[in-house]
Design an enzyme around this catalytic site. Structure first.
Site, short mmCIF file in Angstrom:
data_model
loop_
_atom_site.label_atom_id
_atom_site.label_comp_id
_atom_site.label_asym_id
_atom_site.label_seq_id
_atom_site.Cartn_x
_atom_site.Cartn_y
_atom_site.Cartn_z
N GLU A 96 9.69 15.97 15.59
CA GLU A 96 10.11 15.79 14.19
C GLU A 96 9.31 16.78 13.35
OE1 GLU A 96 8.88 12.28 11.90
OE2 GLU A 96 10.90 12.17 11.09
N GLU B 110 10.22 1.23 10.26
CA GLU B 110 11.20 2.31 10.03
C GLU B 110 10.47 3.62 10.30
OE1 GLU B 110 14.28 1.89 9.57
OE2 GLU B 110 14.32 -0.22 9.02
N LYS C 273 0.86 -1.18 0.00
CA LYS C 273 0.00 0.00 0.00
C LYS C 273 0.90 1.23 0.00
CE LYS C 273 -1.91 2.67 3.02
NZ LYS C 273 -1.77 3.90 2.24
N CYS D 128 13.61 10.98 6.39
CA CYS D 128 13.60 10.45 7.76
C CYS D 128 14.88 10.81 8.50
CB CYS D 128 13.39 8.95 7.75
SG CYS D 128 14.56 8.07 6.70
P1 NAD Z 1 2.46 8.12 7.99
O1 NAD Z 1 2.77 7.33 9.21
O2 NAD Z 1 1.43 9.17 8.07
O3 NAD Z 1 1.96 7.15 6.81
C1 NAD Z 1 2.79 6.11 6.30
C2 NAD Z 1 1.90 5.07 5.64
O4 NAD Z 1 1.10 4.42 6.63
C3 NAD Z 1 0.93 5.62 4.60
O5 NAD Z 1 0.86 4.72 3.50
C4 NAD Z 1 -0.39 5.63 5.36
O6 NAD Z 1 -1.52 5.56 4.53
C5 NAD Z 1 -0.25 4.39 6.21
N1 NAD Z 1 -1.10 4.33 7.42
C6 NAD Z 1 -1.54 5.37 8.18
N2 NAD Z 1 -2.27 4.90 9.21
C7 NAD Z 1 -2.29 3.55 9.11
C8 NAD Z 1 -2.87 2.50 9.90
N3 NAD Z 1 -3.58 2.77 10.99
N4 NAD Z 1 -2.69 1.22 9.50
C9 NAD Z 1 -1.96 0.93 8.40
N5 NAD Z 1 -1.39 1.89 7.61
C10 NAD Z 1 -1.54 3.18 7.97
O7 NAD Z 1 3.86 8.69 7.48
P2 NAD Z 1 4.13 9.68 6.25
O8 NAD Z 1 3.64 11.04 6.64
O9 NAD Z 1 3.65 9.06 4.99
O10 NAD Z 1 5.74 9.67 6.19
C11 NAD Z 1 6.52 10.52 6.96
C12 NAD Z 1 7.09 9.78 8.15
O11 NAD Z 1 7.81 8.64 7.69
C13 NAD Z 1 8.09 10.58 8.95
O12 NAD Z 1 7.87 10.40 10.32
C14 NAD Z 1 9.45 9.98 8.55
O13 NAD Z 1 10.48 10.13 9.49
C15 NAD Z 1 9.08 8.56 8.35
N6 NAD Z 1 10.06 7.87 7.49
C16 NAD Z 1 10.95 7.01 8.08
C17 NAD Z 1 11.93 6.37 7.30
C18 NAD Z 1 12.94 5.44 7.93
O14 NAD Z 1 13.63 4.74 7.20
N7 NAD Z 1 13.05 5.39 9.25
C19 NAD Z 1 11.98 6.63 5.93
C20 NAD Z 1 11.06 7.51 5.36
C21 NAD Z 1 10.09 8.13 6.15
#
Ligand code: NAD
Length: 490
Positions: free
Chosen positions: A391, A258, A182, A293
């Site tokens: 963050e 992650e 997804k 991230c």
């Molecule tokens: P997010 O947590 O809002 O969403 C990530 C994904 O999770 C999306 O596809 C979203 O639709 C899905 N999602 C949301 N709620 C869910 C649920 N209850 N059940 C299942 N799926 C769900 O994050 P974002 O805003 O898309 O990305 C930014 C964040 O990602 C930042 O915090 C960043 O640090 C982190 N990030 C971490 C890494 C790493 O390697 N550690 C890499 C890239 C981004």
């Protein structure tokens, strides 16, 4: 030819299930971050559609030879896929750029070659692992056999749509699993082309599927599906916690998470080239407008070099040119959405009210249609400041000063996050002491950011995550080990 006309990019809005596009009624409107314009509808997969995708993956896992073919043939198919992705750059790069914060020239120069190389890296591991023979008694043979889980669910963020998804998909497939991905509902389309190319490369239909939708409906249904053997997620710490809790309730089933970060960049007065170091620090917070991230969002600097260093940073920030992702001139990305830009500004303004001094930027950039934020430098005396603790996921760098190494390490420690850290110093022993002292999953010394050495895993300590992407570790995390004991007595 690094610019393109966004009006000519054709977007296909669908799921991708069983090797085919699966059209469905629209449920969401998707907007281009560059100019804030609506450009395509998005279907939301409900529990039934998710079930269809997972069953398709399960059937392909059981009936195709993906998991059972000679592993070298899996390697070959994935290498063909990587070649097709590179050859498809003229189609794939505009698709990635139009709906994301990634400038087209960066997608061509970095994202697409990176996706292809990471695919090749994991493809090459497919035939370089096995189980173990255990030290059993003479008349027994004990073995551990590595096997794929079956169906792995992957959930990806929006900040690097193709490459973050690929971090999940590539090791899971190389290990012989089927995958249902997804993507983020904010950046859902380029991955469909990536999926189409997988089938062209000879990966059996149904082995890789994409379901579109939001987290609450589609993501949740995917985690809950009983045939999903493992969930691998990249995104915010809050969502990661919620997914882990869901997986505990319906499983338990294993998760790789992650998550977010608040990474420090430590700069000591002995760095040989202040300007070069300042450039590296500045790039570490302005790349993708800080929506990374591992953004190095906290500068922790020896007091004696503060002034010239800040002057270099201000100079670098002034050079950046905000613009649309389809323009070759753009060197500062848009923010993914106006809500996210308001969130960034909210943290900056709260920090100002709490005493932070603005040394650069500090507000929105108007006039481009989308949401853009000025590269911002905040001098902060207090580690409790919101800009230091939260963050931000935007181009905002806090500045704190230290007098000695102990104080630097103390400031670097974050109460919750432990994703990455940068150390800039000419003193090798000091660097080694800090590597030991820093509680982060990655430490970069005299550089900031990953290289193309994919063998180095990436992942967070503390609330920045559980498990690793990249490296052998990410591949092995997609396998489970079966113990076998055979009596071989005569
Ligand atoms: P997010 O947590 O809002 O969403 C990530 C994904 O999770 C999306 O596809 C979203 O639709 C899905 N999602 C949301 N709620 C869910 C649920 N209850 N059940 C299942 N799926 C769900 O994050 P974002 O805003 O898309 O990305 C930014 C964040 O990602 C930042 O915090 C960043 O640090 C982190 N990030 C971490 C890494 C790493 O390697 N550690 C890499 C890239 C981004």
């Amino acid at each position: 030819m690094n610019s393109f006309d966004p009006s000519i990019v054709k977007v296909r809005s669908a799921h991708f299930i069983g090797g085919r596009y699966r059209e469905a009624l629209p449920g969401l409107e998707v907007v281009r971050p560059s100019d804030g314009r609506y450009y395509a509808p998005l279907p939301i997969a409900d529990a039934m559609m998710v079930d269809e995708a997972v069953e398709s993956a399960w059937t392909a896992f059981r009936r195709s030879d993906w998991a059972t073919r000679p592993p070298r043939e899996r390697t070959r198919a994935m290498r063909r896929w990587a070649d097709l992705i590179e050859a498809d750059a003229a189609t794939l790069a505009p698709l990635e750029a139009i709906g994301s914060t990634r400038p087209h020239k960066d997608v061509l120069g970095w994202d697409i070659p990176y996706v292809a190389e990471v695919l090749r890296f994991f493809a090459e591991l497919a035939d370089k692992h096995g189980g173990q023979v255990a030290a059993t008694q003479r008349d027994r043979l004990g073995m551990q056999i590595a096997e794929p889980y079956g169906v792995v669910a992957a959930i990806a963020p929006w900040n690097f749509p193709l490459s973050m998804a690929n971090w999940k998909v590539a090791p899971a497939l190389a290990a012989g699993n089927a995958v249902v991905l997804k993507p983020s509902e904010l950046t859902p389309f380029s991955i469909l082309r990536y999926a189409e190319l997988a089938v062209q490369a000879g990966i059996p239909a149904g082995i890789f599927n994409v379901v579109q939708g939001n987290g609450q409906i589609t993501g949740d249904a995917l985690c809950r599906h009983p045939r999903v053997g493992k969930v691998t997620f990249t995104g915010s710490t809050a969502t990661g916690s919620s997914i882990m809790s869901t997986c505990a309730q319906v499983g338990p089933k294993p998760v790789t998470l992650e998550l977010g970060g608040k990474s420090p960049q430590l700069v000591f007065a002995d760095v040989p080239d202040l300007e070069k170091t300042a450039r590296s620090v500045a790039m570490g917070i302005t790349g993708n407008a800080g929506q990374v991230c591992v953004s190095g969002s906290r500068l922790i600097i020896e007091r004696s070099i503060l002034e010239p260093f800040v002057a270099y940073l201000q100079g670098y920030f002034r050079e950046l040119r905000p613009g649309h992702t389809w323009s070759a001139e753009t060197t500062l990305s848009p923010i993914i959405s106006s809500q996210q830009a308001e969130r960034i500004d909210g943290i900056v303004q709260r920090s100002r009210q709490a005493g932070a001094e603005v040394l650069a930027g500090g507000g929105m950039i108007e006039g481009l249609g989308g949401a853009y934020y000025q590269p911002t430098l905040l001098s902060v005396g207090d580690s409790q400041s919101p800009a230091v603790r939260e963050e931000i996921f935007g181009p905002v760098l806090t500045v704190q000063t230290f007098e000695d190494e102990g104080q630097a390490l103390h400031l670097a420690e974050h109460p919750t996050y432990g994703l990455a850290a940068g150390v800039h110093t000419a003193d090798l022993n000091r660097a080694l002491r800090l590597i030991r002292g820093l509680e982060t999953g990655t430490v970069w010394v005299n550089r900031y950011g990953r290289s193309n050495d994919h063998v180095l895993p990436t992942g967070g300590f503390k609330r920045s995550g559980i498990g690793k992407d990249l490296g052998r570790e990410a591949f092995e995390a997609n396998l489970r080990f079966k113990s076998v004991l055979i009596d071989i007595a005569d």
